[in-house]
Design a protein around this motif. Structure first.
Motif, short mmCIF file in Angstrom:
data_model
loop_
_atom_site.label_atom_id
_atom_site.label_comp_id
_atom_site.label_asym_id
_atom_site.label_seq_id
_atom_site.Cartn_x
_atom_site.Cartn_y
_atom_site.Cartn_z
N ALA A 288 -34.67 -13.89 12.47
CA ALA A 288 -35.12 -12.56 12.03
C ALA A 288 -34.34 -11.50 12.80
CB ALA A 288 -36.62 -12.42 12.28
N PRO A 289 -34.18 -10.32 12.19
CA PRO A 289 -33.48 -9.23 12.90
C PRO A 289 -34.09 -8.95 14.26
CG PRO A 289 -33.82 -8.65 10.61
CD PRO A 289 -34.55 -9.93 10.83
N PHE B 67 -27.14 -22.72 18.00
CA PHE B 67 -25.93 -22.94 17.22
C PHE B 67 -25.03 -23.98 17.89
CE2 PHE B 67 -21.47 -21.88 16.28
CZ PHE B 67 -21.48 -22.28 14.95
N ALA B 68 -24.89 -23.88 19.19
CA ALA B 68 -24.01 -24.82 19.90
C ALA B 68 -24.43 -26.27 19.63
CB ALA B 68 -24.03 -24.53 21.40
N SER C 190 -22.82 -30.19 9.85
CA SER C 190 -22.11 -28.96 9.51
C SER C 190 -22.94 -28.07 8.60
CB SER C 190 -20.80 -29.29 8.81
OG SER C 190 -20.00 -30.12 9.62
N ALA C 191 -23.68 -28.69 7.69
CA ALA C 191 -24.49 -27.89 6.77
C ALA C 191 -25.52 -27.09 7.55
CB ALA C 191 -25.18 -28.80 5.76
N GLY C 192 -26.12 -27.71 8.55
CA GLY C 192 -27.09 -27.00 9.37
C GLY C 192 -26.46 -25.86 10.13
N SER C 193 -25.26 -26.09 10.65
CA SER C 193 -24.55 -25.02 11.37
C SER C 193 -24.27 -23.84 10.45
CB SER C 193 -23.23 -25.56 11.92
OG SER C 193 -23.46 -26.62 12.83
N LEU C 194 -23.83 -24.15 9.25
CA LEU C 194 -23.52 -23.09 8.30
C LEU C 194 -24.77 -22.28 7.94
CD1 LEU C 194 -21.07 -23.93 5.38
CD2 LEU C 194 -21.32 -21.78 6.62
N ASP C 195 -25.85 -22.98 7.71
CA ASP C 195 -27.11 -22.28 7.41
C ASP C 195 -27.48 -21.32 8.53
OD1 ASP C 195 -27.34 -23.60 5.07
OD2 ASP C 195 -28.87 -25.04 5.72
N LEU D 119 -25.54 -19.95 10.72
CA LEU D 119 -24.59 -18.83 10.78
C LEU D 119 -24.92 -17.77 9.73
CD1 LEU D 119 -21.20 -20.67 11.33
CD2 LEU D 119 -22.33 -19.08 12.90
N LYS D 120 -25.25 -18.24 8.55
CA LYS D 120 -25.55 -17.26 7.49
C LYS D 120 -26.83 -16.50 7.80
CE LYS D 120 -22.94 -19.55 3.86
NZ LYS D 120 -22.99 -20.51 2.72
N SER D 121 -27.81 -17.21 8.31
CA SER D 121 -29.04 -16.56 8.71
C SER D 121 -28.77 -15.54 9.82
CB SER D 121 -30.03 -17.63 9.19
OG SER D 121 -31.20 -17.06 9.68
N LEU D 122 -27.92 -15.93 10.76
CA LEU D 122 -27.59 -15.02 11.86
C LEU D 122 -26.84 -13.79 11.34
CD1 LEU D 122 -27.34 -14.26 14.83
CD2 LEU D 122 -25.35 -15.77 15.01
N ARG D 123 -25.92 -14.02 10.43
CA ARG D 123 -25.15 -12.88 9.90
C ARG D 123 -26.06 -11.85 9.25
NH1 ARG D 123 -20.38 -13.97 5.66
NH2 ARG D 123 -22.16 -14.83 4.54
#
Lengths: 189, 189
Positions: free
Chosen positions: B93-94, B108-109, B117-122, B124-128
Motif C-alpha cells: 500500500a502507498p 523483494f530480495a 520470478s513471477a512472485g518477484s514481478l508481482d 515489483l508491480k505492486s511496489l511501483r
DNA sequence: CGCCCCATGTAAGACGTTACATGATTGA
DNA sequence: TCAATCATGTAACGTCTTACATGGGGCG
C-alpha cells in the motif's frame, strides 16, 4: 548523566524549538505531514515529553486562554537548545549511513534553525564524505558477491547502491544551494 | 493465533530458507554484509530464533560433526515456508512506503527464492503502483508547504522526494530485467 | 600459557505499540 | 443530544540494546 535520547526525542526537541507546542500539536504534525516515520501515538509522545522534561530539556506550561481546554505547551530550556546543537553538530561517520539516515536527515532539517546556514553546510559536507566512503564499500561488496545472488537479491542490492548515490548527488545540489544563498547575502550587505 | 513477526524474524526466516544456518552464522551475515540494519547482537537473535521455533516456523538440530563445538543449525519447517510466502505475497500500500521500505526491499530480495520470478514481478508491480501514488502525495505536500520552511527543511524534504523517485526509476529497471529474463527462458525452451 | 575466535545464552532496562480510559468543547 | 474533535494520559506487552557470562578450540 548519560543522556541518551532516542530519535523521537530529538524530533520533539526540534519541532518545539521551531515553535512551542503541546503534545497534541506534535501528534498532529507527525500524522498530518510526511513525518509519519515517527509515531503519533499518545503512548509514545506523552512519555517522551515527560522524559525530556525530567532531563530539563523542555518545560511545559499549562495554558487556559480563550475558554480552551487544558493544554500544556512545551518550550525548550537553554539546556535543551544546547542539546539540540550538540546533536546536530556531531560529525557523520560512514557507519552511520546504513542505520541512521533517517535521523541524519532530521538533523539536517532542523540544522538551519538551530545552527544557522554555516551549521547546515558543515553537516552537508560531513554527510557527503561519509556517503562517498560508504558508496565505495558498497561497490566493493557488490562486485564481490553479486554473482552469488539470485536476480532479486542483486537488484535489491543495486537499489541500495542507487539510493546512496542519489543521496550523494543531492548533497552536491544542497551544498551549492547553500553557497548560492551565502553569495546572495554577501552581496546584499 | 495472532502471528505477528517483527522484521528481524522475517530476515532470519529468509536467510535460513536460502541455507540452513546457526545463530552464529546469522549474526555473521548481519555484521559482515550490508544487512547491518539488522542487529548482530546475541540478545536479539537468539531469542528471536527461539520465538520462531516456538511458532513452529523453524526447527533446530544440534550438530557435532568433525570435532566442532555444539552448534544448532536451523531449518525452515513447511509452515515456515508458508509464512514466508504469505509475507512476500502481501500487496504493498502507498502508506507502507514511508515506514516500511526497508522491509519491502527485504521481501523483494528473498522473493525469487521463495516465490519464483513471477512472485518477484508481482511484488515489483505492486511496489511501483504504491510509489507512484506516494510520489504524488509528496509533491502535493511539498507545493503546499515548501515556502514555510527554512532552506534546510526544504532540501531535506526534496531529498525524500528524490529518494522515492529514484526508487521508482529502479522499479522500472527491475521490471524490465525480469521481463528480459523471462524472454530468455522462453526462447531457451 | 594466554589470547582470540567459535558459539550460545541471560538479565536489566528502555522504548514503542496497542488498546483502553477520561473528560471538555464544538457543531449538526 | 449525539458525534466528532480536542487533549491528556495509563497499562500491558513485546522487542531491542547493552552488558555480562560461560566454555571449548586453535594458534603463537
Amino acid at each position: 548523566m548519560d543522556v541518551t535520547i532516542p530519535s523521537l526525542g530529538y524530533a520533539l526537541l526540534g519541532l518545539i524549538h521551531q515553535k512551542p507546542a503541546s503534545g497534541y500539536d506534535l501528534r498532529k504534525i507527525f500524522s498530518s505531514t510526511s513525518m509519519k516515520t515517527y509515531s503519533d501515538s499518545p503512548g509514545a509522545i506523552y512519555p517522551a515529553l515527560r522524559r525530556l522534561e525530567k532531563q530539563n530539556l523542555i518545560r511545559g506550561t499549562i495554558e487556559k486562554g480563550s475558554g480552551l481546554r487544558q493544554r500544556q505547551v512545551f518550550r525548550l530550556t537553554s539546556q535543551g537548545v544546547l542539546e539540540l546543537k550538540k546533536w546536530i553538530a556531531q560529525p557523520i561517520a560512514p557507519a552511520d549511513v546504513p542505520r541512521g539516515l533517517q535521523e541524519i536527515m532530521l538533523r539536517f532539517a532542523f540544522s538551519e534553525n538551530v545552527a544557522g546556514s554555516a551549521g547546515s553546510l558543515d553537516l552537508l559536507k560531513s554527510l557527503r564524505a561519509a556517503l562517498q566512503s560508504h558508496v565505495a564499500s558498497l561497490d566493493a561488496e557488490f562486485h564481490a558477491s553479486h554473482n552469488l545472488m539470485p536476480l532479486s537479491g542483486r537488484l535489491a542490492f543495486e537499489s541500495g547502491v542507487r539510493a546512496v548515490e542519489s543521496l550523494l548527488q543531492w548533497t552536491g545540489y544542497a551544498i551549492t544551494s547553500y553557497q548560492k544563498q551565502a553569495r546572495k547575502k554577501g552581496s546584499a550587505l
